[in-house]
Design an enzyme around this catalytic site. Structure first.
Site, mmCIF file in Angstrom:
data_model
loop_
_atom_site.group_PDB
_atom_site.id
_atom_site.type_symbol
_atom_site.label_atom_id
_atom_site.label_comp_id
_atom_site.label_asym_id
_atom_site.label_seq_id
_atom_site.Cartn_x
_atom_site.Cartn_y
_atom_site.Cartn_z
ATOM 1 N N LYS A 83 0.854 -1.185 0.000
ATOM 2 C CA LYS A 83 0.000 0.000 0.000
ATOM 3 C C LYS A 83 0.894 1.241 0.000
ATOM 4 C CE LYS A 83 -4.314 0.778 2.500
ATOM 5 N NZ LYS A 83 -4.932 0.643 3.819
HETATM 6 C C1 E4P Z 1 -8.325 1.603 3.975
HETATM 7 O O1 E4P Z 1 -7.537 0.810 3.521
HETATM 8 C C2 E4P Z 1 -8.162 2.301 5.257
HETATM 9 O O2 E4P Z 1 -7.466 1.445 6.122
HETATM 10 C C3 E4P Z 1 -9.449 2.630 5.970
HETATM 11 O O3 E4P Z 1 -10.587 2.183 5.260
HETATM 12 C C4 E4P Z 1 -9.523 4.014 6.509
HETATM 13 O O4 E4P Z 1 -10.748 4.180 7.166
HETATM 14 P P1 E4P Z 1 -11.020 5.306 8.264
HETATM 15 O O5 E4P Z 1 -11.401 6.559 7.559
HETATM 16 O O6 E4P Z 1 -12.173 4.740 9.055
HETATM 17 O O7 E4P Z 1 -9.776 5.440 9.085
#
Ligand code: E4P
Length: 221
Positions: A83
């Protein structure tokens, strides 16, 4: 539609994986930090439990650091997707890692323009954060619809991974649009399982069976 769990919590991962619900996992540094302990142990365990794609995030913000970290994260397993953030260096790292055969998830996507660029750089997944857009008064689901239309227009192979999901209605709306993946916090997946009529229906079935049993003490299923 594939379902990923958005967590580094091993108990939740095992729980939903045992129900056969999980196609993959997404993590990020905040989710790792929430679990505490040594993140290396967590990452090793997650990639062992889950057969599908597991997104592990780089911490470096510059190209060569992202490349090094991406390559070493990949040592946790062949199912690791690296990522990277939606930045110029992130896109450059996406292109290089993809060319090496390492799949990439470009994260922190907040516009269709960013999604187009990540797809052009070869990303396997783009992660638009819909809940965070909703939080600032923008329509996160509209972004998913827009990206879906654009990717379909050009037959882009990059998958739309709907992230920052806050509630079950987000999941239904993403499915209606035809998003490839939703990544869910464990609490949202728990809510999706439940319906009060299911609980009432089951309670009534058991009560009626007990009535029948009291008239026929020897019956068994
Ligand atoms: C995606 O890969 C992220 O880890 C995640 O969905 C972020 O979500 P949040 O806005 O609840 O932190």
């Amino acid at each position: 539609m594939k379902i990923f769990l958005d967590t580094a919590n091993l108990e939740s991962i095992r729980k939903f994986n045992d129900m056969g619900l999980l196609d993959g996992i997404t993590t990020n540094p905040s989710l790792m930090s929430k679990e505490g302990g040594n993140p290396k142990d967590g990452m090793a365990e997650i990639t062992k439990i889950i057969k599908g794609d597991v997104s592990l995030e780089v911490l470096s913000t510059e190209y060569s650091g992202m490349l090094d970290e991406g390559r070493s994260l990949r040592n946790y397993g062949d199912n690791v997707v690296v990522k990277v953030p939606m930045t110029p260096d992130g896109l450059k790292a996406c292109k290089s890692l993809t060319a090496e055969g390492i799949p990439v998830n470009v994260t922190l996507i907040f516009s269709s323009n960013q999604a187009i660029l990540a797809a052009k750089a070869g990303a396997k997944y783009v992660s638009p954060f819909i809940g965070r857009l909703d939080d600032i008064g923008q329509d996160g689901m509209h972004l998913i619809q827009e990206i879906k239309t654009i990717f379909s227009n050009y037959n882009f192979k990059t998958q739309i991974l709907v992230a920052s999901i806050r509630h079950p209605l987000h999941v239904v709306d993403a499915a209606k649009i035809g998003a490839d993946v939703v990544t869910l916090p464990p609490a949202v997946l728990d809510k999706m399982l439940k319906h009060p009529l299911t609980d009432i229906g089951l309670k009534n079935f058991l009560t009626d069976w007990e009535k029948l049993k009291s008239e026929n003490p020897d019956i068994k299923v």
